[in-house]
Design a protein around this motif. Structure first.
Motif, PDB file in Angstrom:
ATOM      1  N   GLU A  99       0.833  -1.198   0.000  1.00 52.24           N
ATOM      2  CA  GLU A  99       0.000   0.000   0.000  1.00 52.24           C
ATOM      3  C   GLU A  99       0.866   1.245   0.000  1.00 52.24           C
ATOM      4  O   GLU A  99       2.024   1.222   0.422  1.00 52.24           O
ATOM      5  CB  GLU A  99      -0.946  -0.001   1.208  1.00 52.24           C
ATOM      6  CG  GLU A  99      -0.254  -0.042   2.546  1.00 52.24           C
ATOM      7  CD  GLU A  99      -1.234  -0.087   3.697  1.00 52.24           C
ATOM      8  OE1 GLU A  99      -2.320   0.523   3.571  1.00 52.24           O
ATOM      9  OE2 GLU A  99      -0.935  -0.713   4.724  1.00 52.24           O
ATOM     10  N   THR A 102      -1.923   6.423  -2.032  1.00 50.72           N
ATOM     11  CA  THR A 102      -3.050   6.542  -2.967  1.00 50.72           C
ATOM     12  C   THR A 102      -3.745   5.219  -3.272  1.00 50.72           C
ATOM     13  O   THR A 102      -4.907   5.216  -3.667  1.00 50.72           O
ATOM     14  CB  THR A 102      -2.581   7.147  -4.302  1.00 50.72           C
ATOM     15  OG1 THR A 102      -1.557   6.317  -4.871  1.00 50.72           O
ATOM     16  CG2 THR A 102      -2.042   8.556  -4.091  1.00 50.72           C
ATOM     17  N   SER A 103      -3.084   4.064  -3.117  1.00 50.55           N
ATOM     18  CA  SER A 103      -3.685   2.793  -3.511  1.00 50.55           C
ATOM     19  C   SER A 103      -3.283   1.676  -2.546  1.00 50.55           C
ATOM     20  O   SER A 103      -2.317   1.798  -1.795  1.00 50.55           O
ATOM     21  CB  SER A 103      -3.284   2.421  -4.939  1.00 50.55           C
ATOM     22  OG  SER A 103      -1.886   2.234  -5.024  1.00 50.55           O
ATOM     23  N   VAL A 104      -4.068   0.568  -2.622  1.00 51.47           N
ATOM     24  CA  VAL A 104      -3.835  -0.599  -1.751  1.00 51.47           C
ATOM     25  C   VAL A 104      -3.990  -1.866  -2.591  1.00 51.47           C
ATOM     26  O   VAL A 104      -4.935  -1.983  -3.377  1.00 51.47           O
ATOM     27  CB  VAL A 104      -4.834  -0.627  -0.571  1.00 51.47           C
ATOM     28  CG1 VAL A 104      -4.608  -1.868   0.283  1.00 51.47           C
ATOM     29  CG2 VAL A 104      -4.705   0.628   0.274  1.00 51.47           C
ATOM     30  N   HIS A 143      -8.091   2.173  -5.139  1.00 50.32           N
ATOM     31  CA  HIS A 143      -7.591   3.511  -4.806  1.00 50.32           C
ATOM     32  C   HIS A 143      -8.270   4.023  -3.546  1.00 50.32           C
ATOM     33  O   HIS A 143      -9.454   3.758  -3.307  1.00 50.32           O
ATOM     34  CB  HIS A 143      -7.839   4.472  -5.969  1.00 50.32           C
ATOM     35  CG  HIS A 143      -7.061   4.114  -7.202  1.00 50.32           C
ATOM     36  ND1 HIS A 143      -5.715   4.400  -7.354  1.00 50.32           N
ATOM     37  CD2 HIS A 143      -7.430   3.468  -8.337  1.00 50.32           C
ATOM     38  CE1 HIS A 143      -5.298   3.971  -8.522  1.00 50.32           C
ATOM     39  NE2 HIS A 143      -6.320   3.389  -9.139  1.00 50.32           N
ATOM     40  N   ARG A 144      -7.544   4.719  -2.741  1.00 45.49           N
ATOM     41  CA  ARG A 144      -8.090   5.294  -1.512  1.00 45.49           C
ATOM     42  C   ARG A 144      -9.135   6.351  -1.849  1.00 45.49           C
ATOM     43  O   ARG A 144      -9.020   7.065  -2.842  1.00 45.49           O
ATOM     44  CB  ARG A 144      -6.982   5.905  -0.663  1.00 45.49           C
ATOM     45  CG  ARG A 144      -5.962   4.903  -0.148  1.00 45.49           C
ATOM     46  CD  ARG A 144      -5.002   5.582   0.804  1.00 45.49           C
ATOM     47  NE  ARG A 144      -3.899   4.716   1.173  1.00 45.49           N
ATOM     48  CZ  ARG A 144      -3.936   3.836   2.170  1.00 45.49           C
ATOM     49  NH1 ARG A 144      -5.033   3.715   2.887  1.00 45.49           N
ATOM     50  NH2 ARG A 144      -2.876   3.083   2.446  1.00 45.49           N
ATOM     51  N   ASP A 145     -10.109   6.446  -0.987  1.00 40.48           N
ATOM     52  CA  ASP A 145     -11.173   7.430  -1.154  1.00 40.48           C
ATOM     53  C   ASP A 145     -11.051   8.463  -0.036  1.00 40.48           C
ATOM     54  O   ASP A 145     -10.154   8.401   0.805  1.00 40.48           O
ATOM     55  CB  ASP A 145     -12.530   6.727  -1.114  1.00 40.48           C
ATOM     56  CG  ASP A 145     -13.628   7.563  -1.775  1.00 40.48           C
ATOM     57  OD1 ASP A 145     -13.367   8.748  -2.059  1.00 40.48           O
ATOM     58  OD2 ASP A 145     -14.724   7.035  -1.998  1.00 40.48           O
ATOM     59  N   SER A 148     -13.007   5.873   4.682  1.00 39.53           N
ATOM     60  CA  SER A 148     -12.515   4.497   4.804  1.00 39.53           C
ATOM     61  C   SER A 148     -13.536   3.509   4.239  1.00 39.53           C
ATOM     62  O   SER A 148     -14.746   3.714   4.373  1.00 39.53           O
ATOM     63  CB  SER A 148     -12.239   4.165   6.276  1.00 39.53           C
ATOM     64  OG  SER A 148     -11.212   4.994   6.783  1.00 39.53           O
ATOM     65  N   VAL A 169      -9.527  -0.321   3.991  1.00 35.55           N
ATOM     66  CA  VAL A 169      -8.714   0.624   3.217  1.00 35.55           C
ATOM     67  C   VAL A 169      -8.993   2.010   3.784  1.00 35.55           C
ATOM     68  O   VAL A 169     -10.077   2.567   3.603  1.00 35.55           O
ATOM     69  CB  VAL A 169      -9.066   0.561   1.722  1.00 35.55           C
ATOM     70  CG1 VAL A 169      -8.255   1.596   0.944  1.00 35.55           C
ATOM     71  CG2 VAL A 169      -8.790  -0.836   1.180  1.00 35.55           C
ATOM     72  N   ASN A 170      -8.030   2.534   4.508  1.00 36.47           N
ATOM     73  CA  ASN A 170      -8.212   3.825   5.166  1.00 36.47           C
ATOM     74  C   ASN A 170      -8.268   4.961   4.152  1.00 36.47           C
ATOM     75  O   ASN A 170      -7.687   4.882   3.069  1.00 36.47           O
ATOM     76  CB  ASN A 170      -7.080   4.076   6.163  1.00 36.47           C
ATOM     77  CG  ASN A 170      -7.097   3.065   7.299  1.00 36.47           C
ATOM     78  OD1 ASN A 170      -8.155   2.704   7.803  1.00 36.47           O
ATOM     79  ND2 ASN A 170      -5.918   2.598   7.696  1.00 36.47           N
ATOM     80  N   ALA A 171      -8.966   6.036   4.535  1.00 41.55           N
ATOM     81  CA  ALA A 171      -9.077   7.213   3.672  1.00 41.55           C
ATOM     82  C   ALA A 171      -7.752   7.961   3.630  1.00 41.55           C
ATOM     83  O   ALA A 171      -6.873   7.759   4.471  1.00 41.55           O
ATOM     84  CB  ALA A 171     -10.180   8.128   4.186  1.00 41.55           C
ATOM     85  N   ILE A 172      -7.625   8.811   2.636  1.00 43.23           N
ATOM     86  CA  ILE A 172      -6.439   9.664   2.550  1.00 43.23           C
ATOM     87  C   ILE A 172      -6.471  10.634   3.731  1.00 43.23           C
ATOM     88  O   ILE A 172      -7.429  11.392   3.890  1.00 43.23           O
ATOM     89  CB  ILE A 172      -6.411  10.449   1.227  1.00 43.23           C
ATOM     90  CG1 ILE A 172      -6.404   9.474   0.042  1.00 43.23           C
ATOM     91  CG2 ILE A 172      -5.207  11.375   1.165  1.00 43.23           C
ATOM     92  CD1 ILE A 172      -6.478  10.147  -1.294  1.00 43.23           C
TER      93      ILE A 172
END
Length: 252
Positions: A99, A102-104, A143-145, A148, A169-172
């Protein structure tokens, strides 16, 4: 005639006994082969075996069967079989493969070959039905949003779920966003300062080169310049004398 009939009957009896004896002689071998096929490990069954632990605590994995005797060379143990093993279906929360900001990258639970199973990726939304993704591969990249998101992958074999794993997937982070903005501003200011510095350096170089050319011109044409200056000085002296003379005459 009676003798011939007796001999014929005797031959028939001997032939019949041979026919009945043949299957009996072959049967032991066939039983051994069937037993070997049933065991699958042939002569390995006569060795001392050590069964290793399953590679996973949930879902599907593998375990090795080791022989502790009869191994080739000087090996104390050798692998004689690899078998599947399974645990509880729910594997809880997993860790992404990789990760960044920006992405995971996430993976489902499976063993080789990958295409043996089917995979269903879902987005879990509290209080709402799960949203199924179109991507049905074992590994996905999302991709992160700005918020979360929870993802879940189900590994399916023959219509049954054999493993399930979830990822968050955590937010930015807002702080990271502000840092990126501030970094962009610093880079912009640095670019402007670099542009001003380059302009000043170029201007200084041009002025210096111009001054050098003027000095070279003066050195090369010093005689002409000196004559011009002398003539101008002589003309000035004449003008001064005439002015003095005029002033004397007027005083008289």
């Amino acid at each position: 005639m009676v003798v011939r009939a007796g001999v014929g009957a005797l031959l028939l009896l001997l032939f019949a006994s041979l026919l009945t004896a043949l299957p009996v002689a072959e049967s032991p071998g066939s039983e051994d082969e069937s037993e070997q096929e049933e065991l699958g490990l042939n002569a390995v069954e006569s060795r001392e075996l050590e069964i290793q632990e399953c590679t996973v605590t949930c879902g599907i994995g593998i375990r090795e069967v080791l022989a502790t005797s009869g191994c080739p060379g000087d090996e104390a143990k050798c692998i004689v079989a690899v078998k599947e093993c399974r645990g509880p279906v729910d594997c809880g929360w997993g860790r992404p493969v990789s990760e960044n900001s920006t992405s995971v990258m996430m993976t489902c639970i499976y063993i080789y070959p990958e295409n043996r199973f089917k995979y269903i990726w879902k987005i879990l939304i509290p209080g709402k039905p799960a949203s199924i993704l179109l991507d049905d591969s074992a590994i996905v990249v999302v991709h992160r949003d700005t918020r979360s998101v929870t993802y879940q992958c189900e590994t399916i074999e023959n219509g049954s779920v054999i493993a399930s794993v979830k990822y968050t997937v955590n937010a930015i982070p807002e702080l990271e966003t502000e840092q990126q903005k501030e970094k962009g501003k610093r880079q912009s200011r640095k670019r402007r300062a670099d542009a001003i510095l380059i302009f000043c350096v170029v201007t200084t170089v041009i002025v210096t080169i111009g001054a050098i050319f003027v000095i070279i011109f003066i050195i090369l044409h010093w005689a002409v310049i000196k004559t011009v200056l002398d003539s101008e000085n002589g003309q000035d002296d004449k003008d001064k004398k005439l002015t003095n003379k005029s002033s004397v005459i007027s005083m008289e």
